[in-house]
Design a protein around this motif. Structure first.
Motif, PDB file in Angstrom:
ATOM      1  N   PHE A 174       9.109 -26.135  45.406  1.00 40.00           N
ATOM      2  CA  PHE A 174      10.546 -26.025  45.653  1.00 40.00           C
ATOM      3  C   PHE A 174      10.825 -25.432  47.032  1.00 40.00           C
ATOM      4  O   PHE A 174      11.615 -25.978  47.807  1.00 40.00           O
ATOM      5  CB  PHE A 174      11.191 -25.164  44.566  1.00 40.00           C
ATOM      6  CG  PHE A 174      12.682 -25.038  44.704  1.00 40.00           C
ATOM      7  CD1 PHE A 174      13.510 -26.090  44.361  1.00 40.00           C
ATOM      8  CD2 PHE A 174      13.254 -23.865  45.183  1.00 40.00           C
ATOM      9  CE1 PHE A 174      14.892 -25.987  44.495  1.00 40.00           C
ATOM     10  CE2 PHE A 174      14.624 -23.750  45.316  1.00 40.00           C
ATOM     11  CZ  PHE A 174      15.441 -24.812  44.972  1.00 40.00           C
ATOM     12  N   SER A 175      10.166 -24.325  47.353  1.00 45.71           N
ATOM     13  CA  SER A 175      10.403 -23.674  48.644  1.00 45.71           C
ATOM     14  C   SER A 175       9.851 -24.501  49.793  1.00 45.71           C
ATOM     15  O   SER A 175      10.446 -24.560  50.878  1.00 45.71           O
ATOM     16  CB  SER A 175       9.793 -22.269  48.661  1.00 45.71           C
ATOM     17  OG  SER A 175       8.388 -22.329  48.424  1.00 45.71           O
ATOM     18  N   GLY A 176       8.709 -25.175  49.563  1.00 43.46           N
ATOM     19  CA  GLY A 176       8.100 -25.979  50.614  1.00 43.46           C
ATOM     20  C   GLY A 176       8.988 -27.118  51.060  1.00 43.46           C
ATOM     21  O   GLY A 176       8.978 -27.501  52.241  1.00 43.46           O
ATOM     22  N   ALA A 177       9.766 -27.672  50.134  1.00 38.13           N
ATOM     23  CA  ALA A 177      10.668 -28.773  50.477  1.00 38.13           C
ATOM     24  C   ALA A 177      11.680 -28.351  51.531  1.00 38.13           C
ATOM     25  O   ALA A 177      12.114 -29.159  52.355  1.00 38.13           O
ATOM     26  CB  ALA A 177      11.384 -29.264  49.222  1.00 38.13           C
ATOM     27  N   MET A 221       9.560 -26.908  55.135  1.00 35.83           N
ATOM     28  CA  MET A 221       9.042 -27.927  56.040  1.00 35.83           C
ATOM     29  C   MET A 221      10.136 -28.711  56.766  1.00 35.83           C
ATOM     30  O   MET A 221       9.848 -29.581  57.567  1.00 35.83           O
ATOM     31  CB  MET A 221       8.096 -28.877  55.283  1.00 35.83           C
ATOM     32  CG  MET A 221       6.710 -28.295  55.069  1.00 35.83           C
ATOM     33  SD  MET A 221       5.509 -29.478  54.441  1.00 35.83           S
ATOM     34  CE  MET A 221       6.026 -29.621  52.742  1.00 35.83           C
ATOM     35  N   ARG A 222      11.378 -28.392  56.470  1.00 39.58           N
ATOM     36  CA  ARG A 222      12.472 -28.941  57.276  1.00 39.58           C
ATOM     37  C   ARG A 222      12.733 -28.056  58.493  1.00 39.58           C
ATOM     38  O   ARG A 222      13.475 -28.440  59.402  1.00 39.58           O
ATOM     39  CB  ARG A 222      13.742 -29.079  56.430  1.00 39.58           C
ATOM     40  CG  ARG A 222      13.629 -30.144  55.340  1.00 39.58           C
ATOM     41  CD  ARG A 222      14.912 -30.292  54.551  1.00 39.58           C
ATOM     42  NE  ARG A 222      14.775 -31.308  53.507  1.00 39.58           N
ATOM     43  CZ  ARG A 222      15.006 -32.602  53.677  1.00 39.58           C
ATOM     44  NH1 ARG A 222      15.395 -33.040  54.873  1.00 39.58           N
ATOM     45  NH2 ARG A 222      14.853 -33.458  52.692  1.00 39.58           N
ATOM     46  N   LYS A 223      12.137 -26.861  58.480  1.00 39.51           N
ATOM     47  CA  LYS A 223      12.319 -25.913  59.577  1.00 39.51           C
ATOM     48  C   LYS A 223      11.065 -25.793  60.450  1.00 39.51           C
ATOM     49  O   LYS A 223      11.179 -25.562  61.660  1.00 39.51           O
ATOM     50  CB  LYS A 223      12.679 -24.530  59.014  1.00 39.51           C
ATOM     51  CG  LYS A 223      13.938 -24.512  58.147  1.00 39.51           C
ATOM     52  CD  LYS A 223      15.179 -24.888  58.953  1.00 39.51           C
ATOM     53  CE  LYS A 223      16.437 -24.802  58.086  1.00 39.51           C
ATOM     54  NZ  LYS A 223      17.655 -25.196  58.854  1.00 39.51           N
ATOM     55  N   ILE A 224       9.879 -25.903  59.840  1.00 42.39           N
ATOM     56  CA  ILE A 224       8.638 -25.799  60.604  1.00 42.39           C
ATOM     57  C   ILE A 224       7.806 -27.056  60.374  1.00 42.39           C
ATOM     58  O   ILE A 224       8.039 -27.809  59.424  1.00 42.39           O
ATOM     59  CB  ILE A 224       7.823 -24.544  60.222  1.00 42.39           C
ATOM     60  CG1 ILE A 224       7.312 -24.642  58.777  1.00 42.39           C
ATOM     61  CG2 ILE A 224       8.659 -23.283  60.403  1.00 42.39           C
ATOM     62  CD1 ILE A 224       6.384 -23.508  58.392  1.00 42.39           C
ATOM     63  N   SER A 225       6.822 -27.286  61.210  1.00 39.66           N
ATOM     64  CA  SER A 225       6.011 -28.497  61.106  1.00 39.66           C
ATOM     65  C   SER A 225       5.108 -28.440  59.877  1.00 39.66           C
ATOM     66  O   SER A 225       4.661 -27.360  59.474  1.00 39.66           O
ATOM     67  CB  SER A 225       5.143 -28.663  62.352  1.00 39.66           C
ATOM     68  OG  SER A 225       4.126 -27.681  62.384  1.00 39.66           O
ATOM     69  N   PRO A 226       4.839 -29.600  59.254  1.00 45.49           N
ATOM     70  CA  PRO A 226       3.926 -29.631  58.108  1.00 45.49           C
ATOM     71  C   PRO A 226       2.556 -29.043  58.442  1.00 45.49           C
ATOM     72  O   PRO A 226       1.941 -28.386  57.594  1.00 45.49           O
ATOM     73  CB  PRO A 226       3.829 -31.129  57.783  1.00 45.49           C
ATOM     74  CG  PRO A 226       5.127 -31.700  58.261  1.00 45.49           C
ATOM     75  CD  PRO A 226       5.461 -30.910  59.507  1.00 45.49           C
ATOM     76  N   LYS A 227       2.074 -29.248  59.671  1.00 44.24           N
ATOM     77  CA  LYS A 227       0.761 -28.713  60.044  1.00 44.24           C
ATOM     78  C   LYS A 227       0.759 -27.186  60.015  1.00 44.24           C
ATOM     79  O   LYS A 227      -0.201 -26.562  59.546  1.00 44.24           O
ATOM     80  CB  LYS A 227       0.371 -29.218  61.437  1.00 44.24           C
ATOM     81  CG  LYS A 227      -1.020 -28.759  61.874  1.00 44.24           C
ATOM     82  CD  LYS A 227      -1.433 -29.356  63.207  1.00 44.24           C
ATOM     83  CE  LYS A 227      -2.843 -28.901  63.590  1.00 44.24           C
ATOM     84  NZ  LYS A 227      -3.283 -29.496  64.873  1.00 44.24           N
ATOM     85  N   SER A 228       1.839 -26.565  60.505  1.00 45.18           N
ATOM     86  CA  SER A 228       1.932 -25.101  60.495  1.00 45.18           C
ATOM     87  C   SER A 228       1.986 -24.567  59.072  1.00 45.18           C
ATOM     88  O   SER A 228       1.353 -23.563  58.738  1.00 45.18           O
ATOM     89  CB  SER A 228       3.183 -24.644  61.272  1.00 45.18           C
ATOM     90  OG  SER A 228       3.112 -25.034  62.621  1.00 45.18           O
ATOM     91  N   ALA A 235       7.227 -35.462  54.385  1.00 47.29           N
ATOM     92  CA  ALA A 235       6.399 -34.475  53.696  1.00 47.29           C
ATOM     93  C   ALA A 235       7.238 -33.556  52.820  1.00 47.29           C
ATOM     94  O   ALA A 235       6.882 -33.269  51.668  1.00 47.29           O
ATOM     95  CB  ALA A 235       5.599 -33.656  54.710  1.00 47.29           C
ATOM     96  N   SER A 236       8.380 -33.084  53.347  1.00 40.04           N
ATOM     97  CA  SER A 236       9.225 -32.172  52.581  1.00 40.04           C
ATOM     98  C   SER A 236       9.846 -32.881  51.375  1.00 40.04           C
ATOM     99  O   SER A 236       9.994 -32.289  50.306  1.00 40.04           O
ATOM    100  CB  SER A 236      10.324 -31.573  53.467  1.00 40.04           C
ATOM    101  OG  SER A 236      11.184 -32.573  53.970  1.00 40.04           O
ATOM    102  N   THR A 237      10.210 -34.150  51.539  1.00 37.63           N
ATOM    103  CA  THR A 237      10.800 -34.903  50.429  1.00 37.63           C
ATOM    104  C   THR A 237       9.760 -35.213  49.364  1.00 37.63           C
ATOM    105  O   THR A 237      10.046 -35.172  48.160  1.00 37.63           O
ATOM    106  CB  THR A 237      11.447 -36.210  50.932  1.00 37.63           C
ATOM    107  OG1 THR A 237      12.303 -35.925  52.030  1.00 37.63           O
ATOM    108  CG2 THR A 237      12.272 -36.866  49.834  1.00 37.63           C
TER     109      THR A 237
END
Length: 388
Positions: free
Chosen positions: A267-270, A273-280, A132-134
């Motif tokens: 940009f920030s979401g990438a 989402m490496r730190k928190i879950s995509p659902k959160s 998701a982050s990628t």
């Protein structure tokens, strides 16, 4: 960094360059304005060009999923780049109405092929929670091409070397060269593709996947995401003109603000989402949009309206990547077909503006358009509970 991670990083370079070429489709917005002026077209004639893009997504997305089963994802992406190259080559030689129609039809077809095949190809390089982050980072790269198109066209119209004789159309050969580079880099990159189990699905079997409740929910979610995206771009300036009496030239900044915040969100979401879950992160994004909708209903202040538009841009920036990755991971043995269905959901970009226009006319106010956008946001709030 391990040797495996280094190898993955090198493979991401041509894939991300292809995401950049995916953004070429957004040149249709600025190009249609120049074509209208050059050929003295009516609004209806000029508006055909953007409409073609969404039409080809409806027609080609599912068949592309089937094509990937036969020739593979990488070859399908390469085919999409070749079609995109042709669409950019044609306007270099002529700018008649029919020629431009053919060019933008090919651009839409190439983009439908690309969006359907590139995302699952990426899943062969990156998987699990990092997908998701990628994907979001890929959308950020795509947004750069979308940003640059108006400025390149403006440079061509005012400052391009006269011997080119292209004016604003210098945009096409510049982007065409990048497409060629993407073809060679991706073609030279070895990517192992997982084979789907069983025999390839038929067209009917692909559509039948909508019978899976979660896939259907994701499909509608993609429609809502794109509807909110296109709808906000269309309505934001109108809200400012209606409530504050601004001119179109001044109100047009609202669209730029939306894209700025959307790009910042990608940009920030990438990284987030490496730190928190995509659902959160999904529920955080949807709540931002919900707050914005309430603000657009209640307030008439310029600063608050700008804040609301920015919140929609930031909030909507990662919705596509999260829903798309969830759908792919839900049916890993049918990723090609699922990808085709999800990209077909981009047709929501045609449906939402139509409904928003009807609602605005009925209420004689852009509040009707905001109400339709709010329905899309409320649906995404419901979808959050179904995500993994």
């Amino acid at each position: 960094m391990s040797m495996k991670e280094k190898g993955m990083s090198w493979k991401l370079i041509p894939v991300m360059l292809t995401f950049f070429t995916m953004g070429f489709v957004d040149l249709v917005g600025i190009a249609s304005n120049y074509i209208k002026a050059d050929l003295n077209l009516t609004d209806s004639e000029a508006n055909i060009f953007p409409s073609l893009v969404f039409f080809w997504f409806l027609i080609f997305s599912v068949p592309t999923g089937m094509l990937m089963n036969k020739i593979g994802r990488k070859k399908t992406v390469l085919l999409s780049l070749v079609v995109t190259f042709l669409s950019l080559l044609i306007p270099v030689f002529s700018d008649t109405y029919m020629v431009m129609l053919v060019s933008f039809s090919l651009l839409g077809i190439g983009n439908a092929l690309m969006q359907t095949s590139l995302n699952p190809l990426l899943s062969n390089i990156v998987n699990g929670d990092k997908l998701a982050s990628t994907l979001t980072f890929g959308q950020f790269i795509k947004a750069i091409a979308s940003f640059l198109a108006p400025y390149i066209a403006m440079w061509g119209a005012t400052m391009a070397i006269p011997s080119f004789g292209l004016g604003w159309r210098v945009l096409f050969p510049i982007y065409m060269v990048i497409a060629v580079v993407a073809v060679f880099l991706l073609g030279a990159t070895s990517i192992y593709e997982t084979k789907e189990e069983g025999k390839p699905s038929t067209f009917g079997e692909c559509l039948a996947l909508l019978g899976k409740p979660f896939i259907l929910l994701c499909f509608i979610g993609i429609m809502c995401h794109v509807g909110i995206d296109v709808g906000t771009n269309t309505t934001a300036p109108k809200i400012l003109m209606e409530r504050l009496g601004m001119t179109l030239a001044d109100a047009g900044f609202a669209t730029s603000l939306y894209f700025i915040c959307r790009t910042a969100g990608c940009f920030s979401g990438a990284f987030i989402m490496r730190k928190i879950s995509p659902k959160s992160f999904f529920i955080f994004s949807v709540v931002l949009m919900l707050i914005a909708m309430v603000g657009l209903f209640l307030f008439h202040s310029l600063s608050i309206i700008y804040i609301c538009i920015g919140l929609i841009g930031f909030g909507n920036s990662n919705v596509f990547s999260i829903i798309f990755s969830q759908a792919l991971l839900y049916m890993p043995n049918k990723q090609n077909e699922v990808s085709g269905l999800m990209i077909m959901g981009l047709f929501g970009g045609t449906i939402f503006p139509l409904l928003m226009g009807i609602a605005s006319d009925m209420m004689a106010s852009q509040t009707g358009a905001v109400a339709i956008l709010s329905i899309g946001v409320i649906y995404l709030l419901y979808l959050w509970r179904k995500l993994n």
